[in-house]
Design an enzyme around this catalytic site. Sequence first.
Site, mmCIF file in Angstrom:
data_model
loop_
_atom_site.group_PDB
_atom_site.id
_atom_site.type_symbol
_atom_site.label_atom_id
_atom_site.label_comp_id
_atom_site.label_asym_id
_atom_site.label_seq_id
_atom_site.Cartn_x
_atom_site.Cartn_y
_atom_site.Cartn_z
ATOM 1 N N GLN A 1 -5.942 -1.131 19.595
ATOM 2 C CA GLN A 1 -5.527 -1.448 18.228
ATOM 3 C C GLN A 1 -5.419 -0.168 17.392
ATOM 4 O OE1 GLN A 1 -4.501 -4.459 17.224
ATOM 5 N NE2 GLN A 1 -4.088 -3.802 15.144
ATOM 6 N N LYS B 1 -5.435 -12.064 17.974
ATOM 7 C CA LYS B 1 -4.833 -11.872 19.306
ATOM 8 C C LYS B 1 -5.696 -12.543 20.374
ATOM 9 C CE LYS B 1 -2.511 -7.638 17.879
ATOM 10 N NZ LYS B 1 -2.440 -6.171 17.869
ATOM 11 N N ASP C 1 1.732 -3.388 24.692
ATOM 12 C CA ASP C 1 2.198 -3.070 23.334
ATOM 13 C C ASP C 1 3.557 -2.354 23.374
ATOM 14 O OD1 ASP C 1 0.903 -3.835 21.007
ATOM 15 O OD2 ASP C 1 -0.688 -2.341 21.209
HETATM 16 N N1 GUN Z 1 -1.497 -1.842 14.459
HETATM 17 C C1 GUN Z 1 -0.526 -2.443 13.731
HETATM 18 N N2 GUN Z 1 0.309 -3.124 14.534
HETATM 19 C C2 GUN Z 1 -0.141 -2.954 15.791
HETATM 20 C C3 GUN Z 1 0.316 -3.421 17.069
HETATM 21 O O1 GUN Z 1 1.316 -4.133 17.224
HETATM 22 N N3 GUN Z 1 -0.427 -3.033 18.132
HETATM 23 C C4 GUN Z 1 -1.524 -2.236 18.013
HETATM 24 N N4 GUN Z 1 -2.181 -1.885 19.125
HETATM 25 N N5 GUN Z 1 -1.955 -1.783 16.845
HETATM 26 C C5 GUN Z 1 -1.269 -2.147 15.757
#
Ligand code: GUN
Length: 292
Positions: free
Chosen positions: A97, A53, A120
């Site tokens: 995350q 990311k 998110d």
């Molecule tokens: N863990 C798995 N997928 C995601 C996501 O799209 N965002 C976040 N913050 N954690 C995740």
Amino acid sequence: MPTIISGKEVADKIKLEIAEEVSKLKDETGRTPHLAAILVGNDGASKTYVNAKVKACEVVGFRSTLVALEKDVSEVHLLNEIDKLNNDDDLDGYIVQLPLPKHINEQKITEAINPSKDVDGFHPTSLGKMILGLPTFLPATPLGVTEMLKHHNIPTEGKHCVVIGRSHIVGSPMSILMSQNTYPGNCTVTITHSRTQNLKEITLQADILIVALGKPEFVTAEMVKEGATVIDVGIHRIEDSSKKSGFRLVGDVKFDEVAPKCSYISPVPGGVGPMTIVSLLKNTLLAAKNKN
Ligand code: GUN
């Protein structure tokens, strides 16, 4: 043979569009979109995702900040960090995350994020707006899947979309988006999960099958209708001594046997994964624009 939906290709195209918008925004306002990510602990997969990311931010010209915290960090400390990010005027959006260590209440953390920075789309306010069809940050993975369908002009109106998995992050929002009065959307949606009976009978009716249950190679050829579109959201590391890394990546779908039956299918890797990241970038750009 099926058309392979290359998420990587679609993501690269969208990244170019975002990069153009970033330079326009910089020219017009002097501001650069800024995304932060909070990573708690040392989980290998989470680290890989967060690093990807951060790297994607560089590619499109965003600023990024990584906040790395020890795995035994207290919930209070994490809430303090969130408070700082909520009050940082220089920051457009951030993510925490997931998953978080067991001693931390994920729901409490998600609800502490200011919805205006919730790129998110996991905050109850964001999800509530999504259900009402109001403008908001859509969860990155479901948004990425809709972009893949759109890119290939895959018909959805009146089709039967079967979603396997009801997680808050993917299955549940995905099923709602596919039922809404938009394109992609207007599907008849069936959401299935671990208590579903006769799953195969249901998946065999799917024109569009979206698989997000988190079990390696769970969907086999006998579960898929001839001509279906299959989107594989799963990603797993499987031990493989023939690889230098010692592992290979597989999805929730047994690709080699399912693909020949499909009109369209997304691979793993190079399918939904890159789209999730690019959707996060899209949401961050939106957050930066909302600020102006
Ligand atoms: N863990 C798995 N997928 C995601 C996501 O799209 N965002 C976040 N913050 N954690 C995740």
